[in-house]
Design a protein around this motif. Structure first.
Motif, short mmCIF file in Angstrom:
data_model
loop_
_atom_site.label_atom_id
_atom_site.label_comp_id
_atom_site.label_asym_id
_atom_site.label_seq_id
_atom_site.Cartn_x
_atom_site.Cartn_y
_atom_site.Cartn_z
N LEU A 142 32.75 54.01 -1.80
CA LEU A 142 32.90 52.92 -2.59
C LEU A 142 32.13 51.69 -1.83
CD1 LEU A 142 36.53 52.79 -3.74
CD2 LEU A 142 34.72 53.28 -5.06
N SER A 143 31.46 50.98 -2.62
CA SER A 143 30.74 49.60 -1.81
C SER A 143 31.36 48.66 -2.39
CB SER A 143 29.06 49.85 -2.16
OG SER A 143 28.90 49.87 -3.48
N SER A 144 32.17 48.50 -3.46
CA SER A 144 32.55 47.10 -3.79
C SER A 144 33.41 46.34 -2.69
CB SER A 144 33.61 47.31 -5.01
OG SER A 144 32.89 47.62 -6.12
N THR A 145 33.45 45.14 -2.58
CA THR A 145 33.94 44.66 -1.19
C THR A 145 34.83 43.60 -1.61
OG1 THR A 145 32.15 43.08 -1.20
CG2 THR A 145 31.87 45.09 0.17
N ILE A 146 35.64 43.52 -0.68
CA ILE A 146 37.04 42.44 -0.79
C ILE A 146 36.85 41.64 0.70
CG2 ILE A 146 39.08 41.63 -0.85
CD1 ILE A 146 39.69 44.30 -2.30
N THR A 147 36.40 40.17 0.39
CA THR A 147 36.27 39.55 1.79
C THR A 147 37.31 38.52 1.73
OG1 THR A 147 33.81 40.02 1.50
CG2 THR A 147 34.72 38.38 3.10
N GLU A 148 38.12 38.30 2.58
CA GLU A 148 39.05 36.98 2.62
C GLU A 148 38.37 35.71 3.11
OE1 GLU A 148 42.96 37.92 3.83
OE2 GLU A 148 43.58 35.60 4.35
N ARG A 149 38.30 34.90 2.55
CA ARG A 149 37.78 33.61 3.34
C ARG A 149 38.35 32.40 2.66
NH1 ARG A 149 31.93 35.39 1.04
NH2 ARG A 149 32.04 34.19 -0.92
N ALA A 150 38.70 31.38 3.62
CA ALA A 150 39.41 30.07 3.01
C ALA A 150 40.42 30.23 2.01
CB ALA A 150 37.97 29.14 2.85
N GLY A 151 41.20 31.12 2.51
CA GLY A 151 42.52 31.27 1.48
C GLY A 151 42.08 31.84 -0.12
N THR A 152 41.13 32.57 -0.02
CA THR A 152 40.63 33.12 -1.25
C THR A 152 40.33 34.46 -0.99
OG1 THR A 152 39.92 31.09 -1.88
CG2 THR A 152 38.81 32.93 -3.22
N LEU A 153 40.15 35.43 -2.07
CA LEU A 153 39.72 36.79 -1.76
C LEU A 153 38.66 36.99 -2.78
CD1 LEU A 153 42.94 39.17 -2.33
CD2 LEU A 153 41.67 38.39 -0.24
N HIS A 154 37.28 37.21 -2.28
CA HIS A 154 36.07 37.38 -2.83
C HIS A 154 36.05 38.93 -3.22
CE1 HIS A 154 32.41 36.23 -4.59
NE2 HIS A 154 31.88 37.29 -3.95
N LEU A 155 35.93 39.35 -4.62
CA LEU A 155 35.82 40.75 -4.82
C LEU A 155 34.37 40.61 -5.58
CD1 LEU A 155 36.73 43.56 -5.49
CD2 LEU A 155 37.90 42.42 -7.48
N SER A 156 33.62 41.82 -4.97
CA SER A 156 32.23 41.81 -5.47
C SER A 156 31.87 43.26 -5.68
CB SER A 156 31.45 41.16 -4.57
OG SER A 156 29.99 41.49 -4.72
N GLY A 157 31.37 43.57 -6.62
CA GLY A 157 30.74 45.08 -7.06
C GLY A 157 30.62 45.29 -8.41
N THR A 158 30.62 46.81 -8.69
CA THR A 158 30.29 47.27 -10.16
C THR A 158 31.11 48.60 -10.17
OG1 THR A 158 27.85 46.70 -10.08
CG2 THR A 158 28.73 48.03 -11.79
N LYS A 159 31.98 48.42 -11.21
CA LYS A 159 32.80 49.59 -11.46
C LYS A 159 32.43 50.14 -12.95
CE LYS A 159 35.74 49.04 -8.04
NZ LYS A 159 35.63 50.15 -6.90
N THR A 160 32.17 51.30 -12.96
CA THR A 160 31.76 52.11 -14.39
C THR A 160 32.54 53.20 -14.74
OG1 THR A 160 29.47 52.76 -15.07
CG2 THR A 160 30.19 53.66 -12.99
N ALA A 161 32.12 53.47 -15.79
CA ALA A 161 33.21 54.68 -16.41
C ALA A 161 34.73 54.26 -16.36
CB ALA A 161 32.87 55.91 -15.68
N ILE A 162 34.93 53.13 -16.70
CA ILE A 162 36.34 52.72 -16.69
C ILE A 162 36.80 52.46 -18.02
CG2 ILE A 162 37.73 50.65 -15.89
CD1 ILE A 162 36.17 52.16 -13.57
N SER A 163 37.73 53.26 -18.19
CA SER A 163 38.54 53.51 -19.54
C SER A 163 39.37 51.97 -19.65
CB SER A 163 39.65 54.69 -19.38
OG SER A 163 39.14 55.78 -19.05
N ASN A 164 39.42 51.50 -20.88
CA ASN A 164 39.90 50.47 -21.29
C ASN A 164 39.15 49.19 -20.86
OD1 ASN A 164 41.90 51.40 -22.72
ND2 ASN A 164 43.74 50.73 -21.76
N ALA A 165 37.99 49.45 -20.10
CA ALA A 165 37.13 48.16 -19.96
C ALA A 165 36.67 47.53 -20.94
CB ALA A 165 36.02 48.73 -19.05
N GLY A 166 36.99 46.21 -20.85
CA GLY A 166 36.51 45.40 -22.14
C GLY A 166 37.70 45.02 -22.96
#
Ligand SMILES: Cc1cc2nc3c(=O)[nH]c(=O)nc-3n(C[C@H](O)[C@H](O)[C@H](O)COP(=O)(O)OP(=O)(O)OC[C@H]3O[C@@H](n4cnc5c(N)ncnc54)[C@H](O)[C@@H]3O)c2cc1C
Length: 382
Positions: A142-166
């Motif tokens: 998995l290469s999506s990342t969560i980074t905590e900075r200044a009281g915030t979670l930054h979530l970045s990446g691509t998720k695919t084949a996700i049922s119910n996406a949209g």
């Protein structure tokens, strides 16, 4: 069409649940071939899910659910029945649990109170987003990342084949955080979350790809940082066995359809059913279905007794039933001859769905090692 008999009656206390599921399945059956081909949510299915209250079975009673704890046996009973008529309804039902169970086992009090009652009423659709373009079976990739900075979670990446996406109101997302994996709750309206349609699958599937570049509050975490795998594994131990039940429903329908065909279609002046080769194809299929059914409900009972454990057992039921469904539907296509491969036919639809089952919620080959590890561990036998 005469339903294929079973040696194993429903477990005690589940007749009313089965009746409700059967009524939902019967309601959507007339348009199931249409909705199973659609990549978008059909409001008629959502209406049925809401009205029958079936999604209350995937949430504990404290949050509007039907049973005190989520009961894997009830979920299996429901999925086996729904799947025999409509993949889409079965998928909508099961994703309410697959997408929300991490909140049930590891969510904060606020997260549970905010989302689970809406999941129970099917007002909010849930989804679980793990798979990425370069990571499927191998979660280490998995290469999506969560980074905590200044009281915030930054979530970045691509998720695919996700049922119910949209169509989901929120996603339970698993992503890398430092050396571990963390789970977070991502509401659909979050700025920086983009839904991209596709890829489309040969099996029934509402879903797509998520491009994620969002900031979330620290309260979006599900469980502690780096400990996101535990609620996902708990989800799998309850819901992977329900994929086995889904496979049972599919295989039973395939046998029902093939038996009805073999009873009426003739060859050499006699019904196909009288030909020993055809009877054997169907007899083997019924026998394998019954074996998988016994295993599935036994594992569901184990999971009911201890919902935090049982990943090896639920994997065993899933792989056994999904592989069984693959063999059974293949034989049933054969019994039906050209009618089995007719585009848009019932058997063709079952065949395409069975093929995908051997891949999602753990590809068969990836599950054997999970089961094998249990065999060689020091855990006591049951
Ligand atoms: C209809 C559908 C719905 C889905 N819904 C969701 C969803 O809601 N959320 C989500 O996150 N994902 C979802 N997925 C993705 C699904 O979980 C993945 O397809 C699955 O985990 C397999 O990953 P992969 O396709 O990348 O195959 P890969 O991981 O690339 O594996 C390909 C093949 O390699 C072999 N293989 C891989 N790893 C191993 C191993 N460790 N040991 C032995 N053999 C191995 C297997 O034969 C496997 O089939 C869905 C997929 C489908 C088809």
């Amino acid at each position: 069409m005469r339903p294929t008999p079973t040696l194993m009656p429903l477990p005690d206390g589940y007749a009313e649940i089965a009746r409700r599921a059967s009524s939902a399945a019967a309601e959507v059956a007339p348009f199931a071939s249409e909705t199973d081909e659609s990549a978008t949510l059909d409001p008629r299915l959502l209406e049925t899910l809401r009205r029958t209250g079936l999604s209350r079975f995937v949430v504990p009673a404290a949050f509007g659910g039907e049973t005190e704890r989520v009961d894997p046996v009830a979920i299996c009973v429901i999925r086996e029945i729904l799947m025999s008529e409509s993949s889409h309804l079965d998928s909508l039902f099961s994703l309410q649990g697959i997408g929300s169970y991490a909140l049930t086992v590891a969510g904060s009090a606020e997260q549970r109170a905010a989302w689970l009652p809406r999941v129970a009423n099917a007002e909010a659709l849930a989804a679980l987003a793990i798979t990425e373009p370069d990571a499927g079976s191998d979660l280490r990739a998995l290469s999506s990342t969560i980074t905590e900075r200044a009281g915030t979670l930054h979530l970045s990446g691509t998720k695919t084949a996700i049922s119910n996406a949209g169509v989901a109101a929120f996603y339970t997302v698993l992503a890398r955080e430092g050396d571990g994996l963390s789970a977070v709750l991502l509401p659909a309206e979050t700025r920086g979350l983009e839904y991209l349609p596709g890829p489309e699958f040969m099996a029934a599937h509402i879903g797509g790809t998520l491009s994620i570049d969002v900031d979330l509050p620290l309260t979006a975490r599900i469980g502690p940082p780096g400990r996101g795998l535990a609620p996902v594994l708990a989800t799998l131990s309850v819901f992977r066995v329900s994929v086995a039940a889904q496979a049972l429903g599919l295989a039973r329908k395939a046998i029902d359809v093939a038996v009805a065909h073999a009873d009426t279609r003739t060859s050499g002046g006699q019904p196909l059913a009288r030909l020993p080769a055809v009877a054997e194809l169907l007899a083997r299929s019924w026998t394998e279905l019954e074996m998988a059914r016994l295993l599935t409900y036994r594992v569901a009972e184990l999971a009911r007794a201890n919902t935090g454990a049982g990943i090896a057992e639920s994997s065993m039921a899933k792989v056994a039933a999904a592989e069984m469904a693959g063999r059974v539907v293949d034989r049933c296509v054969q019994v039906m001859g050209r009618f089995g491969v007719e585009r848009g036919g019932r058997m063709e639809r079952l065949y395409r769905q069975a093929r995908a089952m051997r891949i999602y919620e753990g590809a068969s080959e990836a599950l054997w090692p999970v089961i094998g590890r249990e065999l060689f561990s020091e855990k006591t036998s049951r």
